[in-house]
Design a protein around this motif. Structure first.
Motif, PDB file in Angstrom:
ATOM      1  N   UNK A 311       0.809  -1.229   0.000  1.00 53.35           N
ATOM      2  CA  UNK A 311       0.000   0.000   0.000  1.00 53.35           C
ATOM      3  C   UNK A 311       0.835   1.269   0.000  1.00 53.35           C
ATOM      4  N   UNK A 312       1.984   1.264   0.686  1.00 52.02           N
ATOM      5  CA  UNK A 312       2.782   2.484   0.761  1.00 52.02           C
ATOM      6  C   UNK A 312       3.390   2.836  -0.589  1.00 52.02           C
ATOM      7  N   UNK A 313       4.083   1.889  -1.223  1.00 52.70           N
ATOM      8  CA  UNK A 313       4.760   2.227  -2.471  1.00 52.70           C
ATOM      9  C   UNK A 313       3.806   2.298  -3.657  1.00 52.70           C
ATOM     10  N   UNK A 314       2.606   1.681  -3.530  1.00 52.49           N
ATOM     11  CA  UNK A 314       1.595   1.878  -4.578  1.00 52.49           C
ATOM     12  C   UNK A 314       1.149   3.333  -4.600  1.00 52.49           C
ATOM     13  N   UNK A 315       1.129   3.969  -3.439  1.00 49.58           N
ATOM     14  CA  UNK A 315       0.721   5.366  -3.351  1.00 49.58           C
ATOM     15  C   UNK A 315       1.703   6.300  -4.040  1.00 49.58           C
ATOM     16  N   UNK A 316       3.003   5.960  -4.009  1.00 47.49           N
ATOM     17  CA  UNK A 316       3.988   6.902  -4.532  1.00 47.49           C
ATOM     18  C   UNK A 316       4.470   6.545  -5.936  1.00 47.49           C
ATOM     19  N   UNK A 317       4.054   5.371  -6.459  1.00 44.36           N
ATOM     20  CA  UNK A 317       4.632   4.957  -7.744  1.00 44.36           C
ATOM     21  C   UNK A 317       3.601   4.538  -8.798  1.00 44.36           C
ATOM     22  N   UNK A 318       2.320   4.593  -8.454  1.00 42.08           N
ATOM     23  CA  UNK A 318       1.275   4.236  -9.422  1.00 42.08           C
ATOM     24  C   UNK A 318       0.239   5.359  -9.448  1.00 42.08           C
ATOM     25  N   UNK A 319      -0.871   5.119 -10.145  1.00 41.42           N
ATOM     26  CA  UNK A 319      -1.923   6.138 -10.203  1.00 41.42           C
ATOM     27  C   UNK A 319      -2.938   5.990  -9.066  1.00 41.42           C
ATOM     28  N   UNK A 320      -2.622   5.168  -8.068  1.00 38.69           N
ATOM     29  CA  UNK A 320      -3.516   4.987  -6.924  1.00 38.69           C
ATOM     30  C   UNK A 320      -3.853   6.325  -6.282  1.00 38.69           C
ATOM     31  N   UNK A 321      -2.869   7.206  -6.154  1.00 33.83           N
ATOM     32  CA  UNK A 321      -3.055   8.486  -5.481  1.00 33.83           C
ATOM     33  C   UNK A 321      -4.090   9.360  -6.203  1.00 33.83           C
ATOM     34  N   UNK A 322      -4.369   9.059  -7.483  1.00 35.48           N
ATOM     35  CA  UNK A 322      -5.361   9.821  -8.253  1.00 35.48           C
ATOM     36  C   UNK A 322      -6.765   9.257  -8.126  1.00 35.48           C
ATOM     37  N   UNK A 323      -6.912   8.128  -7.433  1.00 32.48           N
ATOM     38  CA  UNK A 323      -8.209   7.494  -7.207  1.00 32.48           C
ATOM     39  C   UNK A 323      -8.531   7.617  -5.719  1.00 32.48           C
ATOM     40  N   UNK A 324      -9.526   8.418  -5.391  1.00 33.41           N
ATOM     41  CA  UNK A 324      -9.828   8.727  -3.989  1.00 33.41           C
ATOM     42  C   UNK A 324     -10.152   7.478  -3.179  1.00 33.41           C
ATOM     43  N   UNK A 325     -10.981   6.597  -3.713  1.00 33.97           N
ATOM     44  CA  UNK A 325     -11.372   5.404  -2.965  1.00 33.97           C
ATOM     45  C   UNK A 325     -10.181   4.473  -2.722  1.00 33.97           C
ATOM     46  N   UNK A 326      -9.339   4.289  -3.747  1.00 31.53           N
ATOM     47  CA  UNK A 326      -8.155   3.435  -3.590  1.00 31.53           C
ATOM     48  C   UNK A 326      -7.169   4.056  -2.589  1.00 31.53           C
ATOM     49  N   UNK A 327      -7.061   5.382  -2.634  1.00 33.91           N
ATOM     50  CA  UNK A 327      -6.150   6.068  -1.721  1.00 33.91           C
ATOM     51  C   UNK A 327      -6.618   5.913  -0.281  1.00 33.91           C
ATOM     52  N   UNK A 328      -7.909   6.110  -0.039  1.00 34.88           N
ATOM     53  CA  UNK A 328      -8.455   5.955   1.313  1.00 34.88           C
ATOM     54  C   UNK A 328      -8.282   4.519   1.789  1.00 34.88           C
ATOM     55  N   UNK A 329      -8.471   3.550   0.892  1.00 34.68           N
ATOM     56  CA  UNK A 329      -8.270   2.141   1.253  1.00 34.68           C
ATOM     57  C   UNK A 329      -6.820   1.891   1.676  1.00 34.68           C
ATOM     58  N   UNK A 330      -5.868   2.471   0.921  1.00 30.33           N
ATOM     59  CA  UNK A 330      -4.449   2.319   1.274  1.00 30.33           C
ATOM     60  C   UNK A 330      -4.164   2.984   2.620  1.00 30.33           C
ATOM     61  N   UNK A 331      -4.751   4.167   2.846  1.00 32.29           N
ATOM     62  CA  UNK A 331      -4.549   4.856   4.117  1.00 32.29           C
ATOM     63  C   UNK A 331      -5.101   4.038   5.283  1.00 32.29           C
ATOM     64  N   UNK A 332      -6.196   3.334   5.051  1.00 30.72           N
ATOM     65  CA  UNK A 332      -6.758   2.477   6.106  1.00 30.72           C
ATOM     66  C   UNK A 332      -5.796   1.321   6.410  1.00 30.72           C
ATOM     67  N   UNK A 333      -5.254   0.710   5.367  1.00 27.90           N
ATOM     68  CA  UNK A 333      -4.317  -0.406   5.559  1.00 27.90           C
ATOM     69  C   UNK A 333      -3.064   0.037   6.321  1.00 27.90           C
ATOM     70  N   UNK A 334      -2.700   1.296   6.155  1.00 23.93           N
ATOM     71  CA  UNK A 334      -1.508   1.834   6.810  1.00 23.93           C
ATOM     72  C   UNK A 334      -1.831   2.514   8.140  1.00 23.93           C
ATOM     73  N   UNK A 335      -3.102   2.394   8.579  1.00 21.23           N
ATOM     74  CA  UNK A 335      -3.553   2.950   9.860  1.00 21.23           C
ATOM     75  C   UNK A 335      -3.428   4.472   9.904  1.00 21.23           C
ATOM     76  N   UNK A 336      -3.475   5.101   8.738  1.00 18.00           N
ATOM     77  CA  UNK A 336      -3.455   6.562   8.683  1.00 18.00           C
ATOM     78  C   UNK A 336      -4.876   7.119   8.817  1.00 18.00           C
ATOM     79  N   UNK A 337      -5.865   6.316   8.396  1.00 22.20           N
ATOM     80  CA  UNK A 337      -7.280   6.600   8.633  1.00 22.20           C
ATOM     81  C   UNK A 337      -7.826   5.456   9.475  1.00 22.20           C
ATOM     82  N   UNK A 338      -8.483   5.789  10.585  1.00 26.11           N
ATOM     83  CA  UNK A 338      -8.944   4.786  11.533  1.00 26.11           C
ATOM     84  C   UNK A 338     -10.392   4.377  11.266  1.00 26.11           C
TER      85      UNK A 338
END
Length: 434
Positions: A311-338
Motif C-alpha cells: 500500500x505504501x509504495x503503490x501510493x507513490x509509484x502508481x496512479x492509486x493516489x489519483x483514485x480517492x477510494x483506492x487512496x483511502x483504502x491504502x490509508x486504512x491499511x496503513x492505519x493513517x485513517x482509523x
C-alpha cells in the motif's frame, strides 16, 4: 579530542547523569527568563544553545541508545532548533572517544585476549567514535583492518536508557504520549539488533553480497573469526566522510556519480530485498579515492512486510493516489485513517495525507530529480511544520514501519541534497501493481 576514561554502566550511575542534566537545563531556563525580564525582545537562541550543549555533553558521556537518539534527531532537521541539530550532528562520527586503556579492557573482556595478542599492530587512538562504538585501525598479515568495538554496557542499558531519555524526547519532539511510546518501542527493537554485532556481521555479509553488482558501491570484507558479540573486524576502507569530501570541491559529475550510487543502493534494497539499511547518516559512508561509495555499517536494518510495502509504495509509484477510494483504502491499511473516524475526519486526513504523500513522492514521479534545489526541501519542512501544530495530528497515526522507512528516505534525500546531486530515479522501481 579529549578522551573519556570511564563510562557510566549501572542504572543508578546513568540515572544520576540524567538527573544532573535535568537540573542544568532547569538552571538554563531560570537564567533565560531572568535576562528576559530586562530584555523582553530576547529570543530563545542562547537558551537553545545552552540546552543543546548540556544535553549533548551528557548523552555523549553515556554513549549507547541515549546518544543514538541524538544522532537520529540530528537527521530530522525540520524537528529541532538549529542549535540542537548542529550539536547532535557530532554524534554521527565525532563523539568523544573512550581512552586506549579502557578500550583494551573492553576488548579483552569480550575477546579473551588483548588486541596486541591478535593483530600485528593496533592503534589505541580511535579513528571514529559514534553512539554505539568506536573504530580502531589494526594490521594483520600486511592487511589494514578496521576494528569496531562496542562501548561497555551499551547493549544492557537500552531499555532503561530509553525510559530516561523519554522526558527529553517528549519536550523536544512534542509528540503525544501514545505516539512517543510507539516511537520509543520501535527504536528499542532496532537498537537491540544494532548492539548485536554477531547479527551485524551476518547481515553485513548478506547485504554486501546481494548489492555487490551495483555500480560504484563498495563494501569491506568481514571476518567472523575475528569478530564477536561486541567486536567487528573488517577491511579498512580508505576515503572521506561526506563533509570532508564536499570540502574538496568535487565536480558536478562526481557529485552525481556518488548520488546515483547512493540512490541505487537504497532503492535496490527497498524494492528488491524488501529490507533496507535504515541508518542513512553520513558517518556510515565513505567516498573512496577512486570515487566510489563505501558502505561501512549495516547495524540498523529495517525489514518491510508486504502489508506495509504494497500500500505504501503503490501510493507513490502508481496512479492509486489519483483514485480517492483506492487512496483511502491504502490509508486504512496503513492505519493513517482509523475505522472509527467520522466522515469529516476521513475527508480531512485524506486531503492532508494525500498532500504529504504527493510531496514525498516527487523524486519518484520523473525519470531524473535534481536534489540541489531547495524548493523541494522547503516544501517538505514547511508541511511538516504546519501539521506539527495541528491538533488533529497529536493522535498517533500510521503503522510503526513508517518510523524507520520515513527516516531512511528522508535521510537519503538529505544526503543527496548536501551532495547537490541529480540522479536517475527510475533505476530500481517499486514492485507493485495498481
Amino acid at each position: 579530542m579529549k578522551t573519556q576514561k570511564s563510562i557510566p554502566t549501572t542504572k543508578v550511575e546513568r540515572s544520576a547523569k540524567f538527573v544532573k542534566t535535568g537540573i542544568q537545563i532547569g538552571g538554563n531556563y531560570i537564567k533565560h527568563y531572568s535576562k528576559k525580564l530586562f530584555n523582553p525582545e530576547m529570543d530563545r537562541e542562547q537558551l537553545n544553545e545552552d540546552n543543546a550543549t548540556d544535553i549533548y555533553k551528557s548523552l555523549s558521556e553515556l554513549k549507547g541508545s541515549a546518544l543514538k537518539i541524538a544522532q537520529m534527531l540530528s537527521m530530522d532537521k525540520n524537528i529541532l532548533p538549529k542549535s540542537y541539530v548542529d550539536k547532535f550532528t557530532q554524534s554521527q562520527y565525532n563523539a568523544p572517544p573512550l581512552s586506549g586503556p579502557l578500550i583494551v579492557r573492553t576488548f579483552t573482556k569480550n575477546f579473551g585476549k588483548t588486541p596486541e595478542n591478535i593483530f600485528d599492530s593496533f592503534n589505541l587512538s580511535s579513528s571514529n567514535a559514534a553512539s554505539i562504538g568506536q573504530v580502531h585501525q589494526a594490521m594483520l598479515n600486511g592487511k589494514k583492518l578496521a576494528i569496531k568495538i562496542q562501548y561497555p554496557g551499551v547493549g544492557d542499558s537500552i531499555s532503561s536508557d530509553l525510559k530516561l531519555v523519554k522526558p527529553f524526547a517528549f519536550r523536544l519532539l512534542g509528540m503525544s504520549e501514545r505516539e512517543l511510546n510507539i516511537y520509543i518501542k520501535e527504536v528499542e527493537e532496532r537498537l537491540l539488533e544494532e548492539t548485536d554485532y554477531e547479527l551485524e556481521v551476518k547481515r553485513s555479509i548478506e547485504f554486501s553480497e546481494a548489492c555487490k553488482n551495483l555500480d560504484h558501491v563498495v563494501f569491506p570484507k568481514y571476518y567472523p573469526a575475528l569478530s564477536g558479540k561486541r567486536i567487528i573486524t573488517m577491511d579498512w576502507i580508505d576515503g572521506l566522510h561526506l563533509k570532508e569530501f564536499l570540502q574538496t570541491n568535487p565536480s558536478q559529475e562526481v557529485r552525481n556519480k556518488i548520488g546515483q550510487a547512493l540512490w541505487d543502493f537504497y532503492n535496490f534494497q527497498q524494492h528488491e530485498l524488501r529490507a533496507v539499511h535504515a541508518d542513512p547518516h553520513p558517518g556510515n559512508f565513505m567516498i573512496t579515492p577512486d570515487e566510489n561509495l563505501g558502505v561501512i555499517d549495516f547495524g540498523c536494518i529495517k525489514e518491510m512486510p508486504d502489508d506495509f510495502y504494497y500500500p505504501f509504495f503503490a501510493l507513490i509509484s502508481t496512479d492509486v493516489i489519483n483514485d480517492k477510494n483506492k487512496t483511502i483504502d491504502a490509508f486504512r491499511k496503513l492505519d493513517m485513517i482509523h475505522t472509527d473516524d467520522s466522515p469529516e475526519q476521513i475527508e480531512f486526513y485524506y486531503k492532508s495525507y494525500r498532500e504529504m504523500i504527493s510531496l514525498f513522492a516527487k523524486p519518484y514521479t520523473s525519470k531524473t530529480f535534481d536534489f540541489s534545489k531547495p524548493d523541494f526541501f522547503e516544501q517538505l519542512y514547511a508541511y511538516g511544520e504546519k501539521i506539527s501544530k495541528m491538533p488533529e495530528f497529536k493522535q498517533a497515526r500510521g503503522v510503526k514501519h513508517f518510523i524507520y522507512v520515513n527516516r531512511t528516505n528522508f535521510g537519503l534525500y538529505t544526503i543527496l541534497h548536501e551532495l547537490k546531486a541529480t540522479v536517475k530515479t527510475d533505476t530500481f522501481k517499486p514492485n507493485v501493481t495498481a
